[in-house]
Write a protein that holds these residues in place. Structure first.
Motif, PDB file in Angstrom:
ATOM      1  N   ASP A 190     -71.426 -48.737 103.086  1.00  0.00           N
ATOM      2  CA  ASP A 190     -70.741 -49.957 102.683  1.00  0.00           C
ATOM      3  C   ASP A 190     -70.534 -49.995 101.165  1.00  0.00           C
ATOM      4  OD1 ASP A 190     -69.520 -52.335 103.522  1.00  0.00           O
ATOM      5  OD2 ASP A 190     -71.275 -53.522 102.978  1.00  0.00           O
ATOM      6  N   ARG A 191     -71.513 -49.480 100.419  1.00  0.00           N
ATOM      7  CA  ARG A 191     -71.429 -49.491  98.953  1.00  0.00           C
ATOM      8  C   ARG A 191     -70.536 -48.374  98.429  1.00  0.00           C
ATOM      9  NH1 ARG A 191     -71.169 -52.426  94.964  1.00  0.00           N
ATOM     10  NH2 ARG A 191     -72.792 -53.691  95.940  1.00  0.00           N
ATOM     11  N   PHE A 192     -70.721 -47.153  98.941  1.00  0.00           N
ATOM     12  CA  PHE A 192     -69.988 -45.998  98.420  1.00  0.00           C
ATOM     13  C   PHE A 192     -68.722 -45.731  99.229  1.00  0.00           C
ATOM     14  CE2 PHE A 192     -74.564 -44.707  97.483  1.00  0.00           C
ATOM     15  CZ  PHE A 192     -74.545 -45.250  96.200  1.00  0.00           C
ATOM     16  N   GLY A 193     -68.896 -45.531 100.545  1.00  0.00           N
ATOM     17  CA  GLY A 193     -67.774 -45.355 101.460  1.00  0.00           C
ATOM     18  C   GLY A 193     -66.817 -44.247 101.060  1.00  0.00           C
ATOM     19  N   ASP A 194     -65.573 -44.404 101.505  1.00  0.00           N
ATOM     20  CA  ASP A 194     -64.558 -43.387 101.239  1.00  0.00           C
ATOM     21  C   ASP A 194     -64.204 -43.304  99.768  1.00  0.00           C
ATOM     22  OD1 ASP A 194     -64.213 -42.487 103.884  1.00  0.00           O
ATOM     23  OD2 ASP A 194     -63.018 -44.260 104.347  1.00  0.00           O
ATOM     24  N   ALA A 195     -64.368 -44.398  99.057  1.00  0.00           N
ATOM     25  CA  ALA A 195     -63.982 -44.406  97.642  1.00  0.00           C
ATOM     26  C   ALA A 195     -64.929 -43.563  96.801  1.00  0.00           C
ATOM     27  CB  ALA A 195     -63.956 -45.847  97.120  1.00  0.00           C
ATOM     28  N   ASP A 196     -66.155 -43.390  97.261  1.00  0.00           N
ATOM     29  CA  ASP A 196     -67.153 -42.636  96.494  1.00  0.00           C
ATOM     30  C   ASP A 196     -67.959 -41.775  97.459  1.00  0.00           C
ATOM     31  OD1 ASP A 196     -68.778 -41.705  94.529  1.00  0.00           O
ATOM     32  OD2 ASP A 196     -69.572 -43.647  93.910  1.00  0.00           O
ATOM     33  N   ARG A 197     -67.258 -40.889  98.164  1.00  0.00           N
ATOM     34  CA  ARG A 197     -67.863 -40.136  99.266  1.00  0.00           C
ATOM     35  C   ARG A 197     -68.979 -39.224  98.779  1.00  0.00           C
ATOM     36  NH1 ARG A 197     -65.341 -40.547 104.281  1.00  0.00           N
ATOM     37  NH2 ARG A 197     -66.651 -39.542 105.839  1.00  0.00           N
ATOM     38  N   SER A 198     -68.882 -38.718  97.577  1.00  0.00           N
ATOM     39  CA  SER A 198     -69.885 -37.805  97.057  1.00  0.00           C
ATOM     40  C   SER A 198     -71.256 -38.469  96.999  1.00  0.00           C
ATOM     41  CB  SER A 198     -69.491 -37.302  95.666  1.00  0.00           C
ATOM     42  OG  SER A 198     -70.520 -36.508  95.111  1.00  0.00           O
ATOM     43  N   ASN A 199     -71.299 -39.724  96.556  1.00  0.00           N
ATOM     44  CA  ASN A 199     -72.580 -40.426  96.481  1.00  0.00           C
ATOM     45  C   ASN A 199     -73.147 -40.703  97.872  1.00  0.00           C
ATOM     46  OD1 ASN A 199     -73.639 -41.042  93.776  1.00  0.00           O
ATOM     47  ND2 ASN A 199     -71.619 -41.919  93.436  1.00  0.00           N
ATOM     48  N   PHE A 200     -72.274 -40.993  98.841  1.00  0.00           N
ATOM     49  CA  PHE A 200     -72.774 -41.193 100.209  1.00  0.00           C
ATOM     50  C   PHE A 200     -73.336 -39.889 100.758  1.00  0.00           C
ATOM     51  CE2 PHE A 200     -72.179 -40.969 104.812  1.00  0.00           C
ATOM     52  CZ  PHE A 200     -73.041 -41.999 105.186  1.00  0.00           C
ATOM     53  N   LYS A 201     -72.636 -38.785 100.522  1.00  0.00           N
ATOM     54  CA  LYS A 201     -73.111 -37.485 101.004  1.00  0.00           C
ATOM     55  C   LYS A 201     -74.493 -37.153 100.437  1.00  0.00           C
ATOM     56  CE  LYS A 201     -68.840 -34.892 101.832  1.00  0.00           C
ATOM     57  NZ  LYS A 201     -68.090 -33.681 101.413  1.00  0.00           N
ATOM     58  N   GLN A 202     -74.651 -37.373  99.149  1.00  0.00           N
ATOM     59  CA  GLN A 202     -75.939 -37.073  98.521  1.00  0.00           C
ATOM     60  C   GLN A 202     -77.050 -37.944  99.096  1.00  0.00           C
ATOM     61  OE1 GLN A 202     -75.825 -36.731  94.116  1.00  0.00           O
ATOM     62  NE2 GLN A 202     -73.591 -36.790  94.346  1.00  0.00           N
TER      63      GLN A 202
END
Length: 562
Positions: A351-363
């Motif tokens: 919800d916080r990172f999502g598609d706009a910040d996928r790298s942070n979600f992946k990590q």
């Protein structure tokens, strides 16, 4: 928890002027021919065999403030269907009254006892049972007064009510003697032989506690409907327009269609704990009710549930097309580990990172997977502390106090098993491969060790490769170095397991170690070739030595850098 429990027959339920209501926003009537036939066969068995003096209809959960009018929290499908059977019998008696007047009196007696009465002037139904907002008009206008049933302009559940009535009337004609005395006698005996365990509570909170208690005992009740009814009753009390209710109903059905009714309670807890202070399952409904007292907050909650349900469904389905390859692999691993504690954190992270910040979600996802392997799979540490920390991080993400995966990983540090704890736990780990989940985990560990050693990846579910127990599960000659106790302690140690092609595994069977060594030397797997090179014989000490080596490799594979 304060509630009343009693065993009542259907006759007792419908007597003494008691009234029953299916709450307006409970689910629609949904039984079809399979359920009708099961119930009808049970009814017939009451009258055709001596072995069935009574029939147990299960739990009936009611809510009442005055012990005269009851909301049916669970059991509406059964009560509605029995009512339809009685109406079909009354209709049949009306038909028979054309040739024998006494059947009209029989029909009227059954109606007054179990259905209610018709106003003699207006012919308006005064029914003992009221259905939900989608079904009650058809029930009161057509079924109760036994008017000609329309075939057009009906919603799906009204069609089912219509079909149920016709189905049971046909069965009554086919399976009973078609005379008034036989039909009235059939009904009279049946209502005394059907009995329910009736649980009566005074408010929604107690009703939810009943659901939790019974579900814990293996009795599946529709707690999802209870929450829906509460939220929609809050909204409707403040005068929501019918179009708003319709939109909300559609949104709710979308959520349930996406997750399934049985999975909704778990989603609700994950959702709530992703944005609020940790709440245990037993207190969840009370907390939500206190937090959502009015129309605006109920609307907001349903919108939030709709949005997060899509994320949750994807998190629970690694094959969802929205995931990239690495994400899919990590989600599959979490599913294989059978850990659910991280879901609230992952929901908040997406919800916080999502598609706009996928790298942070992946990590974040990778870190949670590495931690779960160490904490849950290998170290087997208790889950309470884990859930508390995940909730605290999720809350910080939701409130905008964490802005990156690096910040999330820092917050995970207090629960991360360091190498000094992880290596000894791995070196001592035993996983019984007769368990299917354990078998998958062992394959996963061995394939990851192979990838580390040879830089070659294999599909986890490739049937061409199997787990080889070096010391066989059922040893024959040549394994005298292991006594019975040593064999039992060693067989499922990770150090005693490796990878082998399925054909080679069948060929080598339970052979002595010296014969197995020659097969291992020709294996395509580096970790298996290493056994042949490093060990002259296979003993308890050899297994311990190899498992210590594996533990060192594992510490570098399943690792988070702080």
């Amino acid at each position: 928890m304060n509630f009343n429990t009693a065993n009542n027959t259907f006759r007792q339920l419908m007597g003494n002027g008691l009234l029953y209501r299916v709450p307006a926003f409970q689910r629609d009537y949904s039984w079809s021919a399979d359920e009708w036939d099961d119930l009808w066969q049970d009814f017939l068995a009451l009258h055709t065999t001596d072995e069935e003096p009574s029939h147990y209809m299960g739990y009936l959960v009611l809510q009442s403030a005055d012990s005269k009018r009851f909301d049916i929290i669970d059991g509406q499908q059964r009560i509605t269907t029995i009512s339809i059977i009685l109406l079909a019998a009354i209709s049949l008696l009306h038909d028979l009254a054309k040739t024998e007047d006494i059947n009209e009196k029989r029909a009227e007696q059954l109606r007054n006892s179990y259905i209610g009465y018709l106003d003699p002037v207006t012919l308006t139904a005064k029914s003992k049972l009221t259905l939900n907002r989608h079904n009650d008009r058809f029930y009161q206008d057509y079924l109760v007064p036994l008017e000609q049933l329309p075939q057009r302009g009906l919603n799906a559940s009204e069609h089912l009510l219509r079909k149920a009535f016709l189905w049971f009337k046909t069965r009554l004609k086919a399976d009973l003697e078609t005379n008034g005395e036989a039909i009235a006698g059939f009904v009279d005996q049946t209502v005394d032989r059907l009995f329910f365990t009736v649980i009566t509570v005074t408010d929604e909170l107690n009703a939810f506690k009943v659901f939790e208690t019974l579900n814990a005992r293996g009795v599946r009740l529709s707690a999802t409907d209870l929450l829906k009814n509460y939220l929609f009753s809050v909204i409707s009390k403040e005068g929501a327009h019918s179009s708003e209710l319709k939109t909300l109903e559609e949104r709710w059905e979308t959520i349930i269609g996406l997750l399934g009714s049985d999975n909704f309670p778990e989603f609700l807890r994950v959702f709530w704990n992703s944005g609020h202070k940790l709440v245990r399952k037993a207190h969840l409904f009370k907390t939500i009710r206190q937090a959502v007292p009015d129309r605006a907050l109920a609307f907001a909650l349903i919108r939030d549930l709709d949005r997060h349900a899509r994320i949750y469904a994807a998190l629970r389905n690694p094959l969802d097309q929205s995931w990239e390859r690495d994400e899919r692999n990590w989600l599959q691993q979490l599913q294989m580990f059978n850990v659910r504690q991280p879901l609230s954190l992952l929901l908040a992270a997406f919800d916080r990172f999502g598609d706009a910040d996928r790298s942070n979600f992946k990590q974040t996802l990778r870190a949670v997977t590495m931690l779960s392997f160490r904490y849950n799979v290998i170290c087997g540490l208790p889950g309470n502390e884990l859930e508390r920390v995940y909730n605290a991080i999720a809350l910080q993400l939701t409130e905008g106090r964490l802005f990156s995966a690096r910040a999330v990983i820092t917050e995970l540090q207090p629960i991360y098993p360091l190498d000094k704890a992880f290596k000894p736990a791995f070196a001592d780990k035993s996983l019984r491969t007769s368990n299917s989940r354990n078998r998958k985990v062992v394959r996963y560990i061995l394939f990851e060790l192979e990838r580390c050693c040879s830089n070659t990846s294999y599909a986890l579910d490739d049937a061409a490769y199997t787990i080889e127990h070096i010391l066989p599960e059922h040893p024959e000659q040549g394994w005298d170095v292991f006594d019975d106790r040593q064999h039992e302690n060693s067989i499922y140690q990770l150090g005693n397991m490796t990878l082998l092609a399925a054909t080679a595994n069948r060929d080598v069977g339970n052979a002595p170690f010296q014969k197995k060594k020659t097969v291992y030397a020709e294996s395509e797997f580096s970790i298996t070739q290493g056994i042949s090179r490093r060990y002259e014989e296979w003993t308890p000490a050899s297994i311990a030595s190899r498992q210590n080596w594996m533990a060192g490799k594992a510490a570098s594979i399943w690792n988070i850098s702080f």
